[in-house]
Each structure stands twice: as structure tokens, then as C-alpha cells.
Design an enzyme around this catalytic site. Structure first.
Site, PDB file in Angstrom:
ATOM      1  N   CYS A   1      47.572  16.625  77.674  1.00 40.70           N
ATOM      2  CA  CYS A   1      48.438  17.580  76.446  1.00 40.70           C
ATOM      3  C   CYS A   1      49.642  16.246  75.635  1.00 40.70           C
ATOM      4  O   CYS A   1      49.276  14.788  75.655  1.00 40.70           O
ATOM      5  CB  CYS A   1      49.569  18.376  76.159  1.00 40.70           C
ATOM      6  SG  CYS A   1      48.680  18.587  74.391  1.00 40.70           S
TER       7      CYS A   1
ATOM      8  N   HIS B   1      43.551  21.262  78.511  1.00 37.26           N
ATOM      9  CA  HIS B   1      44.679  21.921  79.169  1.00 37.26           C
ATOM     10  C   HIS B   1      44.129  22.311  79.836  1.00 37.26           C
ATOM     11  O   HIS B   1      43.060  23.239  80.490  1.00 37.26           O
ATOM     12  CB  HIS B   1      45.180  22.963  77.856  1.00 37.26           C
ATOM     13  CG  HIS B   1      46.239  22.469  77.164  1.00 37.26           C
ATOM     14  ND1 HIS B   1      48.351  22.460  77.452  1.00 37.26           N
ATOM     15  CD2 HIS B   1      46.641  22.462  75.887  1.00 37.26           C
ATOM     16  CE1 HIS B   1      48.687  22.290  76.632  1.00 37.26           C
ATOM     17  NE2 HIS B   1      47.999  21.759  75.970  1.00 37.26           N
TER      18      HIS B   1
ATOM     19  N   GLU C   1      45.604  23.380  83.381  1.00 33.60           N
ATOM     20  CA  GLU C   1      45.871  24.466  83.290  1.00 33.60           C
ATOM     21  C   GLU C   1      46.207  26.164  83.114  1.00 33.60           C
ATOM     22  O   GLU C   1      46.990  27.346  83.684  1.00 33.60           O
ATOM     23  CB  GLU C   1      47.825  24.025  83.453  1.00 33.60           C
ATOM     24  CG  GLU C   1      48.393  23.795  82.130  1.00 33.60           C
ATOM     25  CD  GLU C   1      48.092  23.636  81.067  1.00 33.60           C
ATOM     26  OE1 GLU C   1      48.675  23.042  80.548  1.00 33.60           O
ATOM     27  OE2 GLU C   1      47.263  22.501  81.786  1.00 33.60           O
TER      28      GLU C   1
END
Length: 238
Positions: free
Chosen positions: A98, A188, A190
């Protein structure tokens, strides 16, 4: 013991930190499940500590997301650019996420700025390019996969020598490769389902203002295991 460095460039919203952990914790949760015995993970907050770690002490670099904007050119962010350029020249493995994606592109000669179509939030489909289907990190993923996204800025112009690995209907540059072991992604890997929904809830007004339906976006959030696998796959190149 060799170090994989998480470069912290921002903080998640307080309620997310309280319930799920900050950005670096979300990364650590994914990495620790596959971390080889010879590696450890350390965190460097680049906003608060101006002294960059020596690159010859690092086995790999991960760069988190942030609520900052690359185009604002904050001094701590600008100071990262020559360090990232040196890391690329040294062939240090890197994966930016990002803000990290946008910062790497800007550091290597591209342009990151606000996307004219506005914010992209929620779980959306990302598609590999032909180069992505041949890429050593991405080639084990399906041609199309789900990914969690939350961003207002994008890589609007890629660096001259990079390769576009993935795209979707909103963003032509969802994943890029800059060298043999240097990648970045707009999405993302994560994020979990609860974290993604918490971001949509935080962005409810902004999403409505651009004609989106936050309730529908939240209901459509799904698991994104293929995107999440990239963090663990990255360790194979460290």
C-alpha cells in the site's frame, strides 16, 4: 541471526490496534507462521527514528501501509527514498504494501498520487498479467484472486524499468516488480476479514460521498488466502 525488517510507516486506527494489533503486528502474525529458524523479524518506525538500519545487516525488507500520503512528501518519507534506492542497487529483497508500494514506485522514478476514480476499499478481484503469471513470487497464485484493499492514492505512473504483475478494474498497477527480488503490492496481504470490515466502517462517509455502498462492501468482504500467502512466499527469497 539474519533480520527481516518491517519498516513501519504508519499506525492503524486505534480500535483496530486494540482488537487486532497495529500494522507491524498484522505482518508479524503472517510471517511467524512460516519464519525459518535462521531469521528473526524486527521493526523500525521510520517516522520516529531517523537513523536507517545498515542494509548489510538485513536479509529482507517489508514496508507497511500508512494513513499518510506519499504525495505529501513528508520529510521522514522522503528520507526513505535514497535508502530504498540503495537497497534496490544492493539487490536486497523487498516487499512494499500500500503506502510501501506507492513509496517504492516514487523512489524508483514513478509517480504516486490521488486516484481520479477515488478510494478503493473492500475485498476485490485482482488479476495477474502475463508477466505476473511467470513471476517467481506470483506464479503460484491463480490468475484471478481476492485481495483486501484500502487506498485513496495509487501508483499513477510506473518507474521506467519496472514490470506490472497485477491489475484490476480500478487500478492498473496492483503489483509491480523492480528487480530480481523487489516487489510491491497495492493490496493488503496482512489484512484479515475483521480488519477489512473495520476499515470500511471507518471510511463509511467518504465511501458514500463517492457513490459507494458501505454496507454492501462490508457484506462482500471475504477471506483472501492467495493474497495473504505472498508474505510467507516472500520469505523464500530472503
Amino acid at each position: 541471526m539474519a533480520c527481516v525488517l518491517i519498516v513501519k510507516t504508519g499506525d492503524a486506527y486505534p480500535e483496530i490496534v486494540d482488537q487486532h494489533g497495529d500494522f507491524e503486528t498484522l505482518f508479524e502474525n503472517q510471517l511467524n507462521a512460516a519464519l525459518p529458524a535462521h531469521l528473526n523479524v524486527q521493526v523500525w518506525d521510520a517516522r520516529r527514528n531517523p537513523t536507517a538500519p545498515a542494509l548489510d545487516t538485513l536479509a529482507g525488507i517489508l514496508i507497511t501501509g500508512s494513513h499518510s500520503m506519499v504525495s505529501d512528501a513528508e520529510p521522514w518519507s522522503e528520507a526513505l527514498k535514497p535508502w530504498l534506492q540503495e537497497a534496490l542497487a544492493n539487490d536486497t529483497p523487498m516487499l512494499g504494501v500500500c503506502y510501501g508500494h506507492q513509496l517504492m514506485a516514487a523512489a524508483f522514478g514513478g509517480v504516486s498520487d490521488y486516484h481520479p476514480a477515488g478510494r478503493e476499499s473492500g475485498t476485490h478481484t485482482v488479476r495477474l498479467t502475463q508477466a505476473g503469471q511467470r513471476d517467481p513470487l506470483f506464479s503460484q497464485l491463480p490468475e484471478s484472486f481476492a485481495a483486501h484493499l484500502s487506498h485513496a492514492q495509487s501508483v499513477m505512473q510506473t518507474p521506467r524499468d519496472c514490470t506490472v504483475l497485477a491489475h484490476n478494474s480500478h487500478d492498473a498497477h496492483q503489483a509491480l516488480r523492480y528487480g530480481s527480488r523487489q516487489w510491491s503490492v497495492q493490496f493488503h496481504p496482512e489484512f484479515s476479514v475483521p480488519v477489512m470490515r473495520a476499515y470500511i466502517e471507518r471510511q463509511r462517509a467518504a465511501l458514500r460521498d463517492q457513490g459507494e455502498n458501505p454496507e454492501s462492501l462490508s457484506a462482500e468482504v471475504t477471506e483472501a488466502p492467495e493474497a495473504a500467502s505472498l508474505l510467507q512466499r516472500f520469505l523464500a527469497f530472503v
